[in-house]
Design an enzyme around this catalytic site. Structure first.
Site, PDB file in Angstrom:
ATOM      1  N   GLU A  27      15.112 -34.600  10.357  1.00  0.00           N
ATOM      2  CA  GLU A  27      14.912 -35.998   9.984  1.00  0.00           C
ATOM      3  C   GLU A  27      14.516 -36.124   8.524  1.00  0.00           C
ATOM      4  OE1 GLU A  27      12.016 -37.657  12.607  1.00  0.00           O
ATOM      5  OE2 GLU A  27      13.147 -37.156  14.409  1.00  0.00           O
ATOM      6  N   CYS A  79      11.343 -38.901   1.953  1.00  0.00           N
ATOM      7  CA  CYS A  79      10.455 -37.974   2.650  1.00  0.00           C
ATOM      8  C   CYS A  79      11.336 -36.916   3.313  1.00  0.00           C
ATOM      9  CB  CYS A  79       9.627 -38.711   3.690  1.00  0.00           C
ATOM     10  SG  CYS A  79       8.524 -37.641   4.653  1.00  0.00           S
ATOM     11  N   CYS A 125       8.273 -27.216  13.933  1.00  0.00           N
ATOM     12  CA  CYS A 125       7.059 -26.714  13.277  1.00  0.00           C
ATOM     13  C   CYS A 125       6.301 -25.835  14.260  1.00  0.00           C
ATOM     14  CB  CYS A 125       6.180 -27.873  12.813  1.00  0.00           C
ATOM     15  SG  CYS A 125       4.712 -27.362  11.886  1.00  0.00           S
ATOM     16  N   CYS A 173       0.235 -29.270  15.845  1.00  0.00           N
ATOM     17  CA  CYS A 173      -0.793 -30.305  15.667  1.00  0.00           C
ATOM     18  C   CYS A 173      -0.635 -31.368  16.758  1.00  0.00           C
ATOM     19  CB  CYS A 173      -0.677 -30.932  14.285  1.00  0.00           C
ATOM     20  SG  CYS A 173      -0.987 -29.780  12.935  1.00  0.00           S
ATOM     21  N   CYS A 214       1.090 -34.828  16.042  1.00  0.00           N
ATOM     22  CA  CYS A 214       2.396 -34.790  15.374  1.00  0.00           C
ATOM     23  C   CYS A 214       3.522 -34.528  16.366  1.00  0.00           C
ATOM     24  CB  CYS A 214       2.378 -33.704  14.293  1.00  0.00           C
ATOM     25  SG  CYS A 214       3.964 -33.453  13.478  1.00  0.00           S
ATOM     26  N   CYS A 242       7.309 -38.239  11.642  1.00  0.00           N
ATOM     27  CA  CYS A 242       8.299 -37.158  11.658  1.00  0.00           C
ATOM     28  C   CYS A 242       8.418 -36.544  13.048  1.00  0.00           C
ATOM     29  CB  CYS A 242       7.938 -36.084  10.628  1.00  0.00           C
ATOM     30  SG  CYS A 242       6.430 -35.181  10.960  1.00  0.00           S
TER      31      CYS A 242
END
Length: 351
Positions: free
Chosen positions: A81, A102, A109, A113, A116, A338
């Protein structure tokens, strides 16, 4: 776009070809090599066959603000994205729009987290410098149609930039290249959850690219709950690295603080945050730090703090001598945080 393959194709060409190609791709913003009429037809055919310029993407437009989000499909089918945030310049003598892209630095990832969406989707792989730059190119081509340009880039999308350090730095230098997109270093920001050894490395790069730290909590207990990697490094170690960065570069650092209802937004935590900065950043360098409060874009069980509580939190920080800014909330209508679109493609629709 595979920049390594592109460079390899140009190895047997005269030196000036590289400048012609760079101008065609990054200045003229061509979408097909046939448009690069300064290149020989044989070379154009070879480039179209082996290094196509097409960027496969689906655009989502946010209702109520000019934010646009793209889900880009890479050559191996992996989806990432990128977001274009547009807003008017605040300068009195400048009525032009500012367009900041961005970008993602990883597909997924590994940090996990809790706040997120990307972290909840898991890690797939690092992105190449070409895949990072292509995100900016995609929107640069789009803006060209309205005679606008990309004015800034933030590495705040999917992934942890400092866990893909070398490719991110290569991408940054391509973005800054005066013969290319020519985006000023001071208009590029890299955001990290806090990898101390990479912050130190970044401080030695000798470039004026901005550093942002995803802080999000005033103590280790809350921060470790939100970002498990904090258990490895801890706030003192991370902020020591930030303080060293400030001492070495004399450049400002943004401390990003997502406001989450009932988790990190109490009056007491605002006062804790003041003390955290005072105790870990040397007094003579505290003026180089500022906190950026961010209304949370819901991705799961968490909710954003109320408008009233964000204002109250901000005032406590200001009264405590801390510089504070507040980020305008972009992209709520397109699941702007995101990883939200990639993580739930079957449930999304274009709006």
């Amino acid at each position: 776009m595979n920049l390594d393959k592109l460079n390899k194709i140009l190895e047997g060409e005269p030196r000036y070809r590289a400048d012609q190609v760079k101008r065609a791709v990054f200045f003229d913003l061509i979408e097909n090599w046939d448009e690069a009429t300064t290149l020989p037809k044989v070379l154009r055919e070879k480039l179209n066959a082996e290094c196509p310029l097409e960027i496969e993407a689906e655009i989502f437009v946010s209702k109520g603000d000019p934010t646009r989000k793209a889900v880009i499909t890479l050559a191996d089918g992996v989806k990432i994205e990128t977001v274009l945030m547009s807003y008017a310049s605040k300068k009195d003598d400048d009525d032009t729009a500012r367009n900041t892209v961005c970008v993602s630095s990883q597909a997924g990832c590994s940090l996990g987290c809790n706040f997120c969406a990307t972290g909840q989707n898991g890690f797939i792989r690092n992105l190449t410098n070409g895949e990072i730059v292509s995100q900016v190119l995609f929107f640069a081509r789009l803006l060209k149609k309205t005679e606008e340009r990309v004015s800034g880039v933030v590495f705040m999308g999917m992934g942890e930039p400092f866990l893909n350090y070398e490719e991110v730095m290569r991408a940054v230098k391509i973005l800054m290249d005066q013969k290319g997109l020519a985006i000023g270093a001071r208009h590029i920001s890299v955001s990290t959850i806090g990898i101390p050894e990479k912050i130190e490395k970044f401080s030695n790069e000798g470039i004026q690219v901005n550093l942002a730290l995803s802080l999000h909590a005033p103590n280790d207990e809350v921060r470790t709950d939100l970002a498990p990697i904090n258990a490895k490094y801890g706030l003192k170690k991370v902020l020591r690295a930030v303080d060293d960065y400030l001492a070495k570069t004399k450049r400002k650092v943004m401390l990003e603080y997502i406001m989450i209802d009932g988790v990190n937004d109490s009056d007491f935590m605002a006062k804790e945050l003041i003390q955290l900065i005072r105790l870990n950043i040397k007094k003579e360098r505290q003026y180089l730090c500022f906190v950026n409060l961010i209304a949370y874009n819901q991705t799961g069980d968490f909710q954003s703090s109320s408008r009233e509580q964000i204002s109250k939190f901000k005032k406590i920080l200001e009264d405590g001598g801390i510089q504070v800014t507040e980020r305008f909330r972009f992209g709520r209508g397109i699941k702007g945080a995101c990883g939200q679109l990639v993580g739930g493609r079957s449930k999304r629709k274009r709006i």
